[in-house]
Motif scaffolding. Sequence first.
Motif, PDB file in Angstrom:
ATOM      1  N   GLN A 132      42.900  20.080  -8.518  1.00 21.88           N
ATOM      2  CA  GLN A 132      42.565  18.722  -8.096  1.00 21.88           C
ATOM      3  C   GLN A 132      41.711  18.820  -6.661  1.00 21.88           C
ATOM      4  O   GLN A 132      40.777  17.890  -6.595  1.00 21.88           O
ATOM      5  CB  GLN A 132      43.812  17.800  -7.975  1.00 21.88           C
ATOM      6  CG  GLN A 132      43.666  16.429  -7.553  1.00 21.88           C
ATOM      7  CD  GLN A 132      45.178  15.810  -7.667  1.00 21.88           C
ATOM      8  OE1 GLN A 132      46.122  16.240  -8.007  1.00 21.88           O
ATOM      9  NE2 GLN A 132      45.090  14.612  -6.964  1.00 21.88           N
ATOM     10  N   MET A 133      42.215  19.800  -5.743  1.00 21.91           N
ATOM     11  CA  MET A 133      41.595  19.741  -4.443  1.00 21.91           C
ATOM     12  C   MET A 133      40.193  20.440  -4.393  1.00 21.91           C
ATOM     13  O   MET A 133      39.323  19.587  -4.123  1.00 21.91           O
ATOM     14  CB  MET A 133      42.505  20.653  -3.502  1.00 21.91           C
ATOM     15  CG  MET A 133      41.930  21.185  -2.024  1.00 21.91           C
ATOM     16  SD  MET A 133      42.874  22.102  -1.303  1.00 21.91           S
ATOM     17  CE  MET A 133      42.393  23.849  -2.294  1.00 21.91           C
ATOM     18  N   VAL A 134      39.998  21.256  -5.294  1.00 22.81           N
ATOM     19  CA  VAL A 134      38.492  21.769  -5.600  1.00 22.81           C
ATOM     20  C   VAL A 134      37.711  20.768  -6.153  1.00 22.81           C
ATOM     21  O   VAL A 134      36.625  20.707  -5.902  1.00 22.81           O
ATOM     22  CB  VAL A 134      38.739  23.213  -6.442  1.00 22.81           C
ATOM     23  CG1 VAL A 134      37.508  23.722  -6.696  1.00 22.81           C
ATOM     24  CG2 VAL A 134      39.415  24.176  -5.649  1.00 22.81           C
ATOM     25  N   ALA A 135      38.112  19.946  -7.022  1.00 20.48           N
ATOM     26  CA  ALA A 135      37.327  18.878  -7.677  1.00 20.48           C
ATOM     27  C   ALA A 135      36.906  17.832  -7.083  1.00 20.48           C
ATOM     28  O   ALA A 135      36.380  17.093  -7.140  1.00 20.48           O
ATOM     29  CB  ALA A 135      38.069  18.411  -8.933  1.00 20.48           C
ATOM     30  N   ASP A 136      37.833  17.551  -5.822  1.00 22.98           N
ATOM     31  CA  ASP A 136      37.388  16.634  -4.997  1.00 22.98           C
ATOM     32  C   ASP A 136      36.177  16.632  -4.015  1.00 22.98           C
ATOM     33  O   ASP A 136      36.125  17.862  -3.416  1.00 22.98           O
ATOM     34  CB  ASP A 136      38.831  16.376  -3.856  1.00 22.98           C
ATOM     35  CG  ASP A 136      38.734  15.054  -3.026  1.00 22.98           C
ATOM     36  OD1 ASP A 136      37.694  14.317  -3.054  1.00 22.98           O
ATOM     37  OD2 ASP A 136      39.439  14.927  -2.564  1.00 22.98           O
ATOM     38  N   PRO A 137      35.383  15.845  -4.174  1.00 24.67           N
ATOM     39  CA  PRO A 137      34.133  15.879  -3.427  1.00 24.67           C
ATOM     40  C   PRO A 137      34.086  16.219  -1.845  1.00 24.67           C
ATOM     41  O   PRO A 137      33.459  16.884  -1.390  1.00 24.67           O
ATOM     42  CB  PRO A 137      33.251  14.733  -3.839  1.00 24.67           C
ATOM     43  CG  PRO A 137      33.758  14.267  -4.972  1.00 24.67           C
ATOM     44  CD  PRO A 137      35.167  14.625  -4.913  1.00 24.67           C
ATOM     45  N   LYS A 138      35.264  15.418  -1.260  1.00 28.39           N
ATOM     46  CA  LYS A 138      35.658  15.571   0.015  1.00 28.39           C
ATOM     47  C   LYS A 138      36.095  16.992   0.531  1.00 28.39           C
ATOM     48  O   LYS A 138      35.999  17.249   1.636  1.00 28.39           O
ATOM     49  CB  LYS A 138      36.800  14.369   0.291  1.00 28.39           C
ATOM     50  CG  LYS A 138      36.131  13.077   0.351  1.00 28.39           C
ATOM     51  CD  LYS A 138      34.936  12.817   1.096  1.00 28.39           C
ATOM     52  CE  LYS A 138      35.382  12.436   2.706  1.00 28.39           C
ATOM     53  NZ  LYS A 138      34.326  12.152   3.356  1.00 28.39           N
ATOM     54  N   PHE A 139      36.353  17.678  -0.436  1.00 28.09           N
ATOM     55  CA  PHE A 139      37.041  18.670  -0.237  1.00 28.09           C
ATOM     56  C   PHE A 139      36.020  19.764   0.044  1.00 28.09           C
ATOM     57  O   PHE A 139      35.729  20.679   0.985  1.00 28.09           O
ATOM     58  CB  PHE A 139      38.230  19.583  -0.905  1.00 28.09           C
ATOM     59  CG  PHE A 139      38.207  21.028  -1.025  1.00 28.09           C
ATOM     60  CD1 PHE A 139      39.119  21.493   0.152  1.00 28.09           C
ATOM     61  CD2 PHE A 139      37.817  22.009  -1.675  1.00 28.09           C
ATOM     62  CE1 PHE A 139      39.680  22.697   0.436  1.00 28.09           C
ATOM     63  CE2 PHE A 139      38.069  23.190  -1.380  1.00 28.09           C
ATOM     64  CZ  PHE A 139      39.094  23.793  -0.487  1.00 28.09           C
ATOM     65  N   GLY A 172      52.401  24.182 -10.670  1.00 23.25           N
ATOM     66  CA  GLY A 172      51.363  25.389 -10.880  1.00 23.25           C
ATOM     67  C   GLY A 172      50.310  25.352  -9.917  1.00 23.25           C
ATOM     68  O   GLY A 172      50.326  24.715  -8.514  1.00 23.25           O
ATOM     69  N   LEU A 173      49.291  25.545 -10.378  1.00 28.06           N
ATOM     70  CA  LEU A 173      48.027  25.294  -9.630  1.00 28.06           C
ATOM     71  C   LEU A 173      47.252  24.215  -9.844  1.00 28.06           C
ATOM     72  O   LEU A 173      46.086  23.989  -9.459  1.00 28.06           O
ATOM     73  CB  LEU A 173      46.893  26.406 -10.004  1.00 28.06           C
ATOM     74  CG  LEU A 173      47.590  28.149  -9.759  1.00 28.06           C
ATOM     75  CD1 LEU A 173      46.682  29.040 -10.274  1.00 28.06           C
ATOM     76  CD2 LEU A 173      47.836  28.217  -8.307  1.00 28.06           C
ATOM     77  N   GLU A 174      47.992  23.082 -10.344  1.00 22.89           N
ATOM     78  CA  GLU A 174      47.277  21.779 -10.460  1.00 22.89           C
ATOM     79  C   GLU A 174      46.801  21.149  -9.188  1.00 22.89           C
ATOM     80  O   GLU A 174      45.559  20.596  -9.313  1.00 22.89           O
ATOM     81  CB  GLU A 174      48.197  20.934 -11.351  1.00 22.89           C
ATOM     82  CG  GLU A 174      47.890  19.385 -11.397  1.00 22.89           C
ATOM     83  CD  GLU A 174      49.021  18.547 -11.950  1.00 22.89           C
ATOM     84  OE1 GLU A 174      49.838  19.042 -12.698  1.00 22.89           O
ATOM     85  OE2 GLU A 174      48.739  17.462 -11.678  1.00 22.89           O
ATOM     86  N   ASN A 175      47.512  21.134  -8.377  1.00 21.08           N
ATOM     87  CA  ASN A 175      47.195  20.735  -6.923  1.00 21.08           C
ATOM     88  C   ASN A 175      45.702  21.263  -6.581  1.00 21.08           C
ATOM     89  O   ASN A 175      44.774  20.664  -5.817  1.00 21.08           O
ATOM     90  CB  ASN A 175      48.294  20.738  -5.764  1.00 21.08           C
ATOM     91  CG  ASN A 175      49.431  20.041  -6.116  1.00 21.08           C
ATOM     92  OD1 ASN A 175      49.253  18.721  -6.620  1.00 21.08           O
ATOM     93  ND2 ASN A 175      50.574  20.487  -6.175  1.00 21.08           N
ATOM     94  N   TYR A 176      45.629  22.821  -6.635  1.00 17.85           N
ATOM     95  CA  TYR A 176      44.449  23.542  -6.165  1.00 17.85           C
ATOM     96  C   TYR A 176      43.382  22.984  -7.016  1.00 17.85           C
ATOM     97  O   TYR A 176      42.374  22.860  -6.327  1.00 17.85           O
ATOM     98  CB  TYR A 176      44.908  24.869  -6.235  1.00 17.85           C
ATOM     99  CG  TYR A 176      45.899  25.588  -5.076  1.00 17.85           C
ATOM    100  CD1 TYR A 176      45.606  25.566  -3.994  1.00 17.85           C
ATOM    101  CD2 TYR A 176      47.316  25.412  -5.449  1.00 17.85           C
ATOM    102  CE1 TYR A 176      46.334  26.324  -2.957  1.00 17.85           C
ATOM    103  CE2 TYR A 176      48.024  25.884  -4.528  1.00 17.85           C
ATOM    104  CZ  TYR A 176      47.838  26.432  -3.392  1.00 17.85           C
ATOM    105  OH  TYR A 176      48.477  26.925  -2.433  1.00 17.85           O
ATOM    106  N   GLY A 228      47.574  18.107   0.002  1.00 19.50           N
ATOM    107  CA  GLY A 228      47.633  18.362   1.605  1.00 19.50           C
ATOM    108  C   GLY A 228      48.056  19.833   1.824  1.00 19.50           C
ATOM    109  O   GLY A 228      47.542  20.395   2.399  1.00 19.50           O
ATOM    110  N   SER A 229      49.293  20.084   1.306  1.00 25.71           N
ATOM    111  CA  SER A 229      49.871  21.527   1.341  1.00 25.71           C
ATOM    112  C   SER A 229      48.704  22.671   0.852  1.00 25.71           C
ATOM    113  O   SER A 229      48.670  23.629   1.339  1.00 25.71           O
ATOM    114  CB  SER A 229      51.050  21.633   0.748  1.00 25.71           C
ATOM    115  OG  SER A 229      52.126  20.553   1.433  1.00 25.71           O
ATOM    116  N   ALA A 230      48.087  22.215  -0.539  1.00 31.89           N
ATOM    117  CA  ALA A 230      47.138  23.275  -0.749  1.00 31.89           C
ATOM    118  C   ALA A 230      46.143  23.443   0.051  1.00 31.89           C
ATOM    119  O   ALA A 230      45.515  24.578   0.326  1.00 31.89           O
ATOM    120  CB  ALA A 230      46.775  22.859  -2.243  1.00 31.89           C
TER     121      ALA A 230
END
Length: 334
Positions: free
Chosen positions: A99-106, A93-97, A307-309
Motif C-alpha cells: 500500500q505504501m509503495v503504491a501511494d504517490p506521496k511515498f 503480512g506485506l500488505e502495508n508495504y 506509518g510503521s512501514a
Amino acid sequence: MHPALQGVITIIVGVGGCVAYFYFSNLFLDKVLYPARGPNAGRNINRANLIRPWLFLAPAVIALGLYLAYPVVETLRLSLTNRVPGGGYEWAGLENYSQMVADPKFGEALFNNMLWLFVVPALSTAFGLLAAQLTDRIKWGAVAKSIIFMPMAISFVGAAVIWKLVYDYRAAGEEQIGVLNAIVVSLGGEPTAWLTVPFWNNFFLMAVLIWIQTGFAMVILSAALRGIPEETVEAAIVDGANPFQIFFKIKVPQIMGTIVVVWTTITIVVLKIFDIVFAMTNGQWETQVLANYMYDKLFRANDWGVGSASAMVIMLLVTPILVWNVYNARKEMR
C-alpha cells in the motif's frame, strides 16, 4: 509531595540502588559464586575478574538493548499488522508495504529524500571545507568560525522560522518583508511565493539545513586540516606547487577519511529530516519527505501499519550509512 522533595528522593533511590547493586553483586561474586579460598582460590579469582567488568556493564547493556531493540521490534510488528475495529491487531503480512509503495506521496517523499541526499551533504561538506581552509590562518578566523558555527546552536524549527521570513511573500504592490522578495522587487522583478514553486521549493528548504550543517563540517574539517604535517606542505611549496595544487593534491587527500565521516554524518541527518519541512511547508507543494510522510500516516491518518512501514524504510536506509560512519570514525581514531 513537593517536587523538590520528590527529586531528592529520586536521586537518593537511584544512587542508592546503583551502590547497592554493585556492592551486593560483588559480594555474591566473591563470596558465593567464586570464593577466594580453598584449593581453587587462584582459579576462582581469575574467573571473578573476568566476570566483574560484565557485571558492571550489565545494567547499561540491558537498558540500552531495551531502549534500542524494543522500538525496532514493535515498529516491525506494527508494520506487519492492521488494527481491528474494536481493538486488537490482525496479521497483514506485506500488505502495508504494498500500500505504501503504491501511494504517490511515498514516491514523492522518496524522490525528494534522494534529492536532499545528493545536494545537502555535498554542499554542506564543500562549504565547510572551504570555510575551514579560508579561516584557518587569518587573524579574524576565530570570529568568522564563530559566526559560521552559530546556526548549529539554533533548533531546526527555529531556523525554519528564520528562513520562512527570508522567503516571505506579499502580493505585488505591498511592502515586502521577506528579504528575498525585497531584493527581487528592488531590482524591478515581481514577488514570488518561493515555497509554493514545485521542485525548486525543495532547494529553498535545503538551504536551511546547509546553513546549519556547514558550521559542523567546518569545525571538524578545520581540526583535520591543522593535523596535516607541515613538512608535506613545505615540500610541495619547495617543488613549486601553487595554492590550489597544495589544497587539492596535498591537503584534501590527507583528510579524505575525515571528509567521508562528515559527509556520512550529514547524510544520516538528511535521511531523518522532518522539522524543517514540517515547519515551512508541512509537505505541501511537492515537498514531502519520508519522515514527514511517516508522521502524516501515524498521527494524522492514524494508519499505524503504513506509518510503521515507512519508519522501517527510513531505518533500513540509515543503518548501512551509520555502520559505515562508525567504521570510518574508528579507523580515523586508530
